[in-house]
Write an enzyme that holds these catalytic residues in place. Structure first.
Site, mmCIF file in Angstrom:
data_model
loop_
_atom_site.group_PDB
_atom_site.id
_atom_site.type_symbol
_atom_site.label_atom_id
_atom_site.label_comp_id
_atom_site.label_asym_id
_atom_site.label_seq_id
_atom_site.Cartn_x
_atom_site.Cartn_y
_atom_site.Cartn_z
ATOM 1 N N HIS A 33 0.848 -1.192 0.000
ATOM 2 C CA HIS A 33 0.000 0.000 0.000
ATOM 3 C C HIS A 33 0.884 1.242 0.000
ATOM 4 O O HIS A 33 2.107 1.157 0.171
ATOM 5 C CB HIS A 33 -0.926 0.002 1.230
ATOM 6 C CG HIS A 33 -0.199 -0.097 2.527
ATOM 7 N ND1 HIS A 33 -0.195 -1.220 3.312
ATOM 8 C CD2 HIS A 33 0.592 0.793 3.163
ATOM 9 C CE1 HIS A 33 0.552 -1.015 4.368
ATOM 10 N NE2 HIS A 33 1.051 0.198 4.295
HETATM 11 C C1 T46 Z 1 2.593 0.445 6.937
HETATM 12 C C2 T46 Z 1 3.422 -0.769 7.105
HETATM 13 C C3 T46 Z 1 4.890 -0.484 7.220
HETATM 14 C C4 T46 Z 1 -4.614 -0.546 13.258
HETATM 15 O O1 T46 Z 1 -5.739 -0.757 13.723
HETATM 16 N N1 T46 Z 1 -3.894 0.517 13.678
HETATM 17 C C5 T46 Z 1 -2.655 0.802 13.204
HETATM 18 O O2 T46 Z 1 -2.020 1.792 13.644
HETATM 19 C C6 T46 Z 1 -2.094 -0.080 12.213
HETATM 20 C C7 T46 Z 1 -0.689 0.203 11.650
HETATM 21 C C8 T46 Z 1 -2.822 -1.141 11.796
HETATM 22 N N2 T46 Z 1 -4.059 -1.366 12.303
HETATM 23 C C9 T46 Z 1 -4.828 -2.545 11.852
HETATM 24 C C10 T46 Z 1 -5.266 -2.505 10.408
HETATM 25 C C11 T46 Z 1 -5.310 -3.965 10.034
HETATM 26 O O3 T46 Z 1 -6.571 -4.519 10.431
HETATM 27 O O4 T46 Z 1 -3.967 -3.681 11.954
HETATM 28 C C12 T46 Z 1 -4.237 -4.591 10.906
HETATM 29 C C13 T46 Z 1 -2.961 -4.911 10.138
HETATM 30 O O5 T46 Z 1 -2.564 -3.745 9.368
HETATM 31 P P1 T46 Z 1 -1.981 -3.874 7.906
HETATM 32 O O6 T46 Z 1 -2.567 -5.018 7.199
HETATM 33 O O7 T46 Z 1 -2.099 -2.527 7.246
HETATM 34 O O8 T46 Z 1 -0.453 -4.199 8.242
HETATM 35 P P2 T46 Z 1 0.822 -4.134 7.267
HETATM 36 O O9 T46 Z 1 1.913 -4.816 7.967
HETATM 37 O O10 T46 Z 1 0.485 -4.594 5.895
HETATM 38 O O11 T46 Z 1 1.164 -2.555 7.168
HETATM 39 C C14 T46 Z 1 1.617 -1.860 8.308
HETATM 40 C C15 T46 Z 1 0.887 -0.543 8.474
HETATM 41 O O12 T46 Z 1 -0.546 -0.763 8.501
HETATM 42 C C16 T46 Z 1 1.184 0.403 7.342
HETATM 43 O O13 T46 Z 1 0.709 1.692 7.646
HETATM 44 O O14 T46 Z 1 3.041 1.424 6.343
HETATM 45 O O15 T46 Z 1 3.018 -1.602 8.210
#
Ligand code: T46
Length: 133
Positions: free
Chosen positions: A50
């Site tokens: 993303h």
């Molecule tokens: C990024 C990379 C480096 C929350 O509720 N609060 C938060 O602050 C974050 C970061 C995530 N979430 C929830 C959203 C999803 O349901 O945690 C779950 C996993 O997030 P995501 O699938 O976006 O995780 P990554 O590892 O793909 O991405 C993360 C960060 O979300 C993103 O901002 O830049 O790490």
């Protein structure tokens, strides 16, 4: 030259060990509103995929290693993250993917904004359209 900005963090070391300070608007180029960390990732499973519209972030692999693929819509670069003194700036509108997590990897991320799902662009074609405008 790569578009990716790496930040060399100063380590205050002495005979007791190392200490790294992360201050907003100092080594980290924004006010820090949020900190999160990722650990326990299966090495086969990539994450990210993303870009953010308004959130700036600095990622630091404080333990182990992983690879960060960065893409500004024109160029792609993969950065090996394997040092707790190496910060990688994930600027706005930079597509990023994390790959090849080591089993002991702890990836800490400092963010300029509170969590807001509407700040994410999770579709690569939409990202390319947005950066080409
Ligand atoms: C990024 C990379 C480096 C929350 O509720 N609060 C938060 O602050 C974050 C970061 C995530 N979430 C929830 C959203 C999803 O349901 O945690 C779950 C996993 O997030 P995501 O699938 O976006 O995780 P990554 O590892 O793909 O991405 C993360 C960060 O979300 C993103 O901002 O830049 O790490």
């Amino acid at each position: 030259m790569s578009f990716v900005q790496e930040i060399q963090l100063k380590s205050l070391g002495d005979e007791r060990g190392q200490l790294v300070v992360l201050e907003g608007n100092q080594a980290v180029p924004f006010d820090i509103k949020r900190v999160y960390y990722i650990y326990g990732v299966d090495p086969q499973i990539p994450r990210g995929f993303h870009a953010h519209k308004a959130t700036q972030q600095v990622a630091i692999c404080i333990k182990g290693s992983c690879k960060m693929l960065m893409d500004d819509g024109n160029q792609k670069t993969t950065v090996l993250m394997n040092s707790p003194t190496q910060g990688v700036l994930i600027d706005v509108m930079q597509w990023h993917e994390m790959h090849d997590f080591s089993e002991d990897c702890i990836l800490m991320v400092l963010a300029s904004e509170h969590y807001d799902e509407s700040d994410y662009i999770r579709d690569y074609d939409n990202f390319l359209k947005a950066v080409s405008i």
